[in-house]
Design a protein around this motif. Structure first.
Motif, PDB file in Angstrom:
ATOM      1  N   ALA A  94      34.220  19.491  33.086  1.00  0.00           N
ATOM      2  CA  ALA A  94      35.598  19.017  33.094  1.00  0.00           C
ATOM      3  C   ALA A  94      36.572  20.105  33.544  1.00  0.00           C
ATOM      4  O   ALA A  94      36.525  21.231  33.075  1.00  0.00           O
ATOM      5  CB  ALA A  94      35.976  18.533  31.691  1.00  0.00           C
ATOM      6  N   GLN A  95      37.437  19.750  34.482  1.00  0.00           N
ATOM      7  CA  GLN A  95      38.531  20.618  34.896  1.00  0.00           C
ATOM      8  C   GLN A  95      39.590  19.782  35.604  1.00  0.00           C
ATOM      9  O   GLN A  95      39.332  18.653  36.022  1.00  0.00           O
ATOM     10  CB  GLN A  95      38.051  21.753  35.801  1.00  0.00           C
ATOM     11  CG  GLN A  95      37.300  21.314  37.040  1.00  0.00           C
ATOM     12  CD  GLN A  95      36.769  22.502  37.818  1.00  0.00           C
ATOM     13  OE1 GLN A  95      37.521  23.263  38.428  1.00  0.00           O
ATOM     14  NE2 GLN A  95      35.450  22.700  37.795  1.00  0.00           N
ATOM     15  N   LYS A  96      40.782  20.318  35.719  1.00  0.00           N
ATOM     16  CA  LYS A  96      41.886  19.599  36.346  1.00  0.00           C
ATOM     17  C   LYS A  96      41.601  19.365  37.828  1.00  0.00           C
ATOM     18  O   LYS A  96      40.976  20.191  38.496  1.00  0.00           O
ATOM     19  CB  LYS A  96      43.186  20.384  36.194  1.00  0.00           C
ATOM     20  CG  LYS A  96      43.711  20.447  34.764  1.00  0.00           C
ATOM     21  CD  LYS A  96      44.260  19.096  34.325  1.00  0.00           C
ATOM     22  CE  LYS A  96      44.973  19.196  32.978  1.00  0.00           C
ATOM     23  NZ  LYS A  96      45.496  17.881  32.545  1.00  0.00           N
ATOM     24  N   LEU A  97      42.073  18.217  38.325  1.00  0.00           N
ATOM     25  CA  LEU A  97      41.892  17.863  39.728  1.00  0.00           C
ATOM     26  C   LEU A  97      43.239  17.528  40.350  1.00  0.00           C
ATOM     27  O   LEU A  97      44.133  17.006  39.676  1.00  0.00           O
ATOM     28  CB  LEU A  97      40.945  16.658  39.855  1.00  0.00           C
ATOM     29  CG  LEU A  97      39.540  16.832  39.285  1.00  0.00           C
ATOM     30  CD1 LEU A  97      38.789  15.508  39.333  1.00  0.00           C
ATOM     31  CD2 LEU A  97      38.782  17.909  40.035  1.00  0.00           C
ATOM     32  N   SER A  98      43.367  17.768  41.637  1.00  0.00           N
ATOM     33  CA  SER A  98      44.625  17.498  42.327  1.00  0.00           C
ATOM     34  C   SER A  98      44.792  16.000  42.595  1.00  0.00           C
ATOM     35  O   SER A  98      43.812  15.249  42.668  1.00  0.00           O
ATOM     36  CB  SER A  98      44.672  18.260  43.655  1.00  0.00           C
ATOM     37  OG  SER A  98      43.732  17.716  44.572  1.00  0.00           O
ATOM     38  N   GLU A  99      46.041  15.599  42.771  1.00  0.00           N
ATOM     39  CA  GLU A  99      46.343  14.203  43.116  1.00  0.00           C
ATOM     40  C   GLU A  99      45.701  13.851  44.460  1.00  0.00           C
ATOM     41  O   GLU A  99      45.193  12.744  44.654  1.00  0.00           O
ATOM     42  CB  GLU A  99      47.858  14.009  43.197  1.00  0.00           C
ATOM     43  CG  GLU A  99      48.607  14.325  41.915  1.00  0.00           C
ATOM     44  CD  GLU A  99      48.577  13.180  40.925  1.00  0.00           C
ATOM     45  OE1 GLU A  99      48.545  12.030  41.366  1.00  0.00           O
ATOM     46  OE2 GLU A  99      48.579  13.449  39.713  1.00  0.00           O
ATOM     47  N   GLU A 100      45.717  14.797  45.397  1.00  0.00           N
ATOM     48  CA  GLU A 100      45.152  14.553  46.725  1.00  0.00           C
ATOM     49  C   GLU A 100      43.656  14.293  46.649  1.00  0.00           C
ATOM     50  O   GLU A 100      43.130  13.433  47.364  1.00  0.00           O
ATOM     51  CB  GLU A 100      45.430  15.756  47.632  1.00  0.00           C
ATOM     52  CG  GLU A 100      44.946  15.559  49.060  1.00  0.00           C
ATOM     53  CD  GLU A 100      45.243  16.752  49.943  1.00  0.00           C
ATOM     54  OE1 GLU A 100      44.897  16.693  51.143  1.00  0.00           O
ATOM     55  OE2 GLU A 100      45.802  17.746  49.442  1.00  0.00           O
ATOM     56  N   LEU A 101      42.966  15.018  45.783  1.00  0.00           N
ATOM     57  CA  LEU A 101      41.522  14.831  45.648  1.00  0.00           C
ATOM     58  C   LEU A 101      41.206  13.440  45.112  1.00  0.00           C
ATOM     59  O   LEU A 101      40.279  12.770  45.586  1.00  0.00           O
ATOM     60  CB  LEU A 101      40.948  15.898  44.720  1.00  0.00           C
ATOM     61  CG  LEU A 101      39.430  15.866  44.509  1.00  0.00           C
ATOM     62  CD1 LEU A 101      38.709  16.265  45.784  1.00  0.00           C
ATOM     63  CD2 LEU A 101      39.012  16.788  43.370  1.00  0.00           C
ATOM     64  N   LEU A 102      41.969  12.988  44.134  1.00  0.00           N
ATOM     65  CA  LEU A 102      41.709  11.689  43.508  1.00  0.00           C
ATOM     66  C   LEU A 102      42.040  10.528  44.434  1.00  0.00           C
ATOM     67  O   LEU A 102      41.317   9.519  44.466  1.00  0.00           O
ATOM     68  CB  LEU A 102      42.512  11.562  42.213  1.00  0.00           C
ATOM     69  CG  LEU A 102      42.107  12.488  41.062  1.00  0.00           C
ATOM     70  CD1 LEU A 102      43.136  12.409  39.936  1.00  0.00           C
ATOM     71  CD2 LEU A 102      40.722  12.130  40.541  1.00  0.00           C
TER      72      LEU A 102
END
Length: 306
Positions: free
Chosen positions: A170-178
């Motif tokens: 688990a780690q933070k993901l960017s809006e662009e990646l999602l």
């Protein structure tokens, strides 16, 4: 079996050093353990092996060292018929290693030395573009550098591939990646980190899933461990209960699940059928010790009965 497309798995390869104990140690505690064994692991490699053993046509992009661990991993991939054309070798960095403790309740704690996995770069993926071109489904996790994850996800989306992200560890993901992902498959912990919604049941899973959908993910599957799996998209929502088995070792259960799911996606299966298949594969895997050693065959899954 339906006509299947090729599945590209991009990710990590480790060698797991496992000790079985009565309980997991607390800080400062030394435990005299029971059995020790060595097993091939790493989320990417586990998922590639799962795809291969469950009947999928797969290629694996990763990076290993030139040491004995890397050599053994490569031999195993070839044994299962995995395309290793783009399995890169780093002469300066050792292969990844994971130290795993498993208690009598099949719970585990894991410490990973990523080694060559963290040397897999976007430049390597540029050299692997033909594998991306040939794939119908691309499966990636988060045990490799984030810029490499972002590169392969972007390339897959631009080429209109079904990009599946297993957001683990688990780690933070960017809006662009999602935005534009075909599928994301978090567990409760990962879903909470990514959405800010605590996930404990079907109701809270749906709340978290709606956030993913609003961010542009096409399909969301949130796994609830021994409870089952929840699917959400703009057309349907499903809860598929897990199969009840006596667990021996939960290591790689999520990887087996994701590999199995992608096999059925590549075969154009309906969501319910794909999730039931993945649940069966994961259920079998937790009754066995080890990571890749626990992956069932297609025949075992199809014949699985409680």
């Amino acid at each position: 079996m339906n006509k299947k497309g090729k599945i590209l798995v991009v990710g990590s390869s480790n060698t797991d050093l496992v000790i079985q104990t009565d309980h997991l140690p607390v800080p400062g505690e030394t435990i005299l353990g029971g059995n020790f064994f060595m097993s091939h692991g790493g989320k990417g490699a586990n998922q590639a092996v799962a795809v291969a053993k469950l009947g999928g046509d797969t290629a694996f992009v990763g990076k290993i060292g030139t040491d004995l661990f890397g050599k053994q991993s490569c031999e195993l991939f070839n044994k299962y018929g995995i395309d290793t054309t783009y399995l890169y070798k780093d002469e300066q960095t050792p292969s990844g290693v994971a130290l795993i403790t498993v208690d009598k309740n099949a719970e585990n704690c894991i410490a990973v030395a990523s080694g060559a996995n963290m040397k897999l770069t976007p430049a390597d993926l540029k050299h692997s573009m033909s594998a991306i071109d040939e794939a119908e489904v691309i499966l990636v996790q988060l045990e490799i550098p984030m810029d490499t994850v972002e590169y392969v996800v972007k390339a897959g989306k631009e080429k209109h591939k079904k990009v599946v992200l297993n957001p683990a560890p688990a780690q933070k993901l960017s809006e662009e990646l999602l935005n534009g992902l075909y599928l994301i498959t978090p567990n409760e912990t990962e879903a909470e980190l990514l959405t800010g919604r605590k996930v404990t049941d079907v109701v809270s899973a749906e709340e978290a899933a709606q956030i993913f959908l609003e961010k542009g993910v096409e399909n969301v599957i949130i796994t609830l461990g021994s409870k089952g799996s929840c699917l959400y998209n703009k057309k349907e929502s499903l809860f598929i209960p897990a199969f009840k088995v006596k667990a021996v070792d939960t290591t790689a259960a999520g990887d087996v699940y994701n590999g199995a799911l992608c096999v059925r996606i590549a075969e154009k299966a309906e969501w319910k059928d794909a999730i039931v298949f993945a649940n069966k594969a994961a259920a079998i895997s937790v009754t066995r010790a080890g990571a890749q050693a626990s992956v069932p065959t297609r025949k075992e899954v199809e014949e699985f009965k409680l």
